[in-house]
Structures are given as C-alpha cells and as structure tokens.
Design an enzyme around this catalytic site. Sequence first.
Site, PDB file in Angstrom:
ATOM      1  N   ASP A 201       3.950   1.919  16.000  1.00  0.00           N
ATOM      2  CA  ASP A 201       3.375   0.588  16.125  1.00  0.00           C
ATOM      3  C   ASP A 201       2.334   0.501  14.982  1.00  0.00           C
ATOM      4  O   ASP A 201       1.390   1.181  14.840  1.00  0.00           O
ATOM      5  CB  ASP A 201       2.897  -0.033  17.535  1.00  0.00           C
ATOM      6  N   GLU A 257       7.083  21.167  15.089  1.00  0.00           N
ATOM      7  CA  GLU A 257       6.980  22.245  16.100  1.00  0.00           C
ATOM      8  C   GLU A 257       8.081  22.051  16.942  1.00  0.00           C
ATOM      9  O   GLU A 257       8.595  23.337  17.717  1.00  0.00           O
ATOM     10  CB  GLU A 257       5.590  22.267  16.826  1.00  0.00           C
TER      11      GLU A 257
END
Length: 530
Positions: A201, A257
């Site tokens: 957002d 990751e």
Amino acid sequence: MADKDWWRGSVTYQIYPRSFMDANGDGIGDLKGITQRLDHIADLGVDAIWLSPIFTSPMLDMGYDVSNYTDIDPSFGTLADFDDMVAKAHRLGLKVIIDQVISHSSNRHPFFQESRMSRDNPKADWYVWADPKPDGSAPNNWQAIFGGIAWEWEPRRHQYYFHNFLKEQPDFNFHNPEVQDYLLGTMRFWLERGVDGFRLDTVNFYFHDKLLRDDAADYRVKEKPDFKPYDMQYHLFSKNQPENLVFLQRMRKLLDEYDARTTVGEVGESHHPIEMMGEYTSGGRLHMAYSFEMLGHVFTAAHFRKQIVRFFEGAPAGWPCWAFSNHDVIRHASRWAKHGGDTDRLAKLAGAMLLSFEGSVCLYQGEEFGQLETELAFEEILDPQGIAFWPEEKGRDGCRTPMVWEKAAPNGGFSTAGKTWLPIKEPQLARAADMQTGDPDSVHGLYREMLALRRRTPALRTGRTHFLGTPEPVLAFTRGDEILCAFNLSPMKASVPLGPHGEHLLSQGVTRDGDQLDLAPNGFLIARCK
C-alpha cells in the site's frame, strides 16, 4: 507455477475480506468464509489471490490502520484460520498475496503509544515528529488525503506528528534504520507462514523530506479548486523521496531469500505516474507496480494505448500490473456506463480487453459478474473519505458492498446475519453468482473462457505488444506477432480495415466484409494472426 517468474503475466483476484463471505454470521466477511469460496476463484482460472488488510486494527480505515502487524484481526478470525486458508489456496494452485500497509500504523499501535509519551523514550524517533512554527502553527503546508493539514498536535511532546491519511494513522519515520528493520521483520513473519507475496500500500509514501520543505502548488492550471486540498499540491517533499528506492532494494533482497515470491506496489501519484511505475520496478526493486491510470473515467482507445506504450517505452526492464476496478474506485461497469450500450456487453468487452493487455492483471471481486456500483445514502456510509467530502465525493463504500452468491438467499448468500456491515441492494442481487455460473453466455462465462485462453497462450501472458493504427473507437494490437486483438469501445457499430486473420479464439459481435472487420457495439475479436 513453481517458476520464480510466475507473477509475470499473471492474473490476481483481489478479495476484500469484509465483503467476500461471512462464515460466522456476524455480518462481516472472514477468513473461514474466504476458504469456503476459494473453489469459485480457482474455477475462474486466475493465478493468485490478493487479500486486502486482515491484520489487527481499530478499523477506522477498514484495516489500513494496523495496530499489530503479526496477528489477524478478530473480526476476520485467527492465525490458524489464515494458515488453513493458505493451505487450501495452495492445494487449489492459487498463490496468496497479502496487503502490507507499512507507510503508517494505527495510533493504537504500541510503538506509537510509546513514541507520543516523550522525546527521549526508545520509540521517540519511530514516527515523524516536528516542532511547531514560532506562532504555534504546523511545521509546513503538507495536506492529508482525507482532509485538513497533515499534522496533529501532541501535548505530551509539545510537537506535531505527521499523518498522510487520518490523524489516527501516524506515518512511520523510515529515516530511522530500526523502523526499516522492524517492518521488514514483520514481512518475514508472513513469508515464513507461506505467503507468496505482498501488495504494498502507498509504496511511494514511505520516506518524507527530512528538511520538511513545503510542497509546491500543482503546476497544472485548473478552472476551480479541487474538492480535496491534497490534490491542489505537487507532492515533491511529503512523499516520492529518493530514499524510497534504496529501501525497496532492501525489501527485494528479503523476498529473494525465498522461492518464487513477489511484490506489487501501489504507486499513488498524479504527476508522472507511469514514469514512477517504471522507476519503482527497475533496478532490483519491486517486481510489479500497480497502475491507477485505467481506474478513471476515460474510456478511449487512445487512453489505453498511451498507458501501455508509455510504460514499456519508458521502463523496458520494469513490469506493470493493470486493473479496471478495485476497493477504492467506482466499479468500471458503472463508471463507463455513461458511454452507453448494453451493460453485459460492456462488461464482457472490458474483461476481454484487460486480460489481453501486456503486463500482469488484477481483477476485483464481483468484476467477473459485471457487478455494479451500489448507490448508498449518506447515513449508510462508513468510509471516512466519503463522510469527509460528501456530497462531492461519495466515498469508496459503493464498491465495497458484500458479494452476492445466491439471489434468493438471505443477504444474497453472503451472511446469515440480520444486518450486514454494508447493505446489499437489488441491482447487486440481480448479478448474483448463481444467476451466471454455468452459463457460457454470461459475463462470468466470458471471464472463464478468456482466463483459460490467457493461461494456455504464452503470447497473451508475456508476448510483446504492437499497436495497429486503427482510429477511435477501435483499439487493436497484436501480442507476440501471434495473436490479434481488436476492441470496439463504443455502443455503435465500427468498421476497420484489418485485413485477413486466422482462427477466431474469442469474439463478440464480429463479421467480415472483405478486408473490413465489422465490430458490433462493444464487439471484440481475439484471433490468431494469419
């Protein structure tokens, strides 16, 4: 879908949890309700779901005011309910994206409660604080999106704090590395629970100008002031800071990751938005940027062509995410109805057109049924934006009313409650899911067919676009030199010289007269190139 680039050309279905399905009968949608209805979404043929905020919140801005980033709001259920939902979504082949609101928190977040107490506590510098001017007024001229000056006085610190939205939504101070570490840690929490990505957002709001310089007046000449003072400024300093880009690189490293995760950022900007989308999705930052440029009232071939051309010419290494509707704008079946014609034909045209665009796509719940905007009276509105700016702006609740699953069931099959959080009205009941499901000629039938076509046709997912020189109101292009797409954005018949083409893959109201392609009102053609 195990590919790390699954998001490129993907289609995501946006769920507004309060309005999707209520499983416990309290009138508010919840996670168990979403789990019950996931089969509908999987059957539609999308790649992923995006859940608007579900974290603990006072709900003054319907979840966009977070008070605990690592738990579920009780109105939606529990962490166990969330885990069950993710597990079922993954069994159905759906990725799960959640809304991450980190530019600001709720004022009830414990860190803000600590920060506001004094200037020397451990969280004193976690939010944006500033001294008043000598006359006691706010530090600068920054405006809040929901109305008024973007500063609120705190008597315990003898300072103002900054809020881009409600005064109950204080902005984090991203210049503090501890704040960055904390917020990235909350994202890691959800990655470890198996989410496949984040919708971010207000992703360009994270950093503010440390010198607190005034924003400039909007350079565009206007006949009269905007109804919202925020829109009268060019936000050079209250957002859009260069430090944002460095932080997004940190965020990308976190996502990298994990296998096959993604980010889509909401770039809220009225000045040079397409250019900013490109900047935010290049250089190891966001995977995708969500565009507002097709969420407005303009409905012309030139407009849609311009947005796509500008993006890919300006940011060949970036990636857009297009949408026609979401939880913040009037539903497009209503927004574009002023252009005339049959509502169902318009809804089908819009679905086929959006799902043929280069980039990724977001569909908003109910869009697959051609759902319309709900007309609400002032006393029915809960949205702070609608309350603040009524009647010039009626707010966002009209697109947030509950999904209608069964026309004849109480509350349209959404809830067994005596009253739902927002009302369900007759025009929405007329477009109930059970009135269209299984009907290949319905709006829902078109969406299923078009989504299946996009999934099995690589050129429609990732093929490059070449626009053809067709005049208004026809938008025509090829994808990957394999697929021809032509759309009549008019309630009147249109004819264009497009020459021969191959197999029709999907069409509405198409005939051919020699080299002339005749498109009925809101007609369209998707075919193989000759």
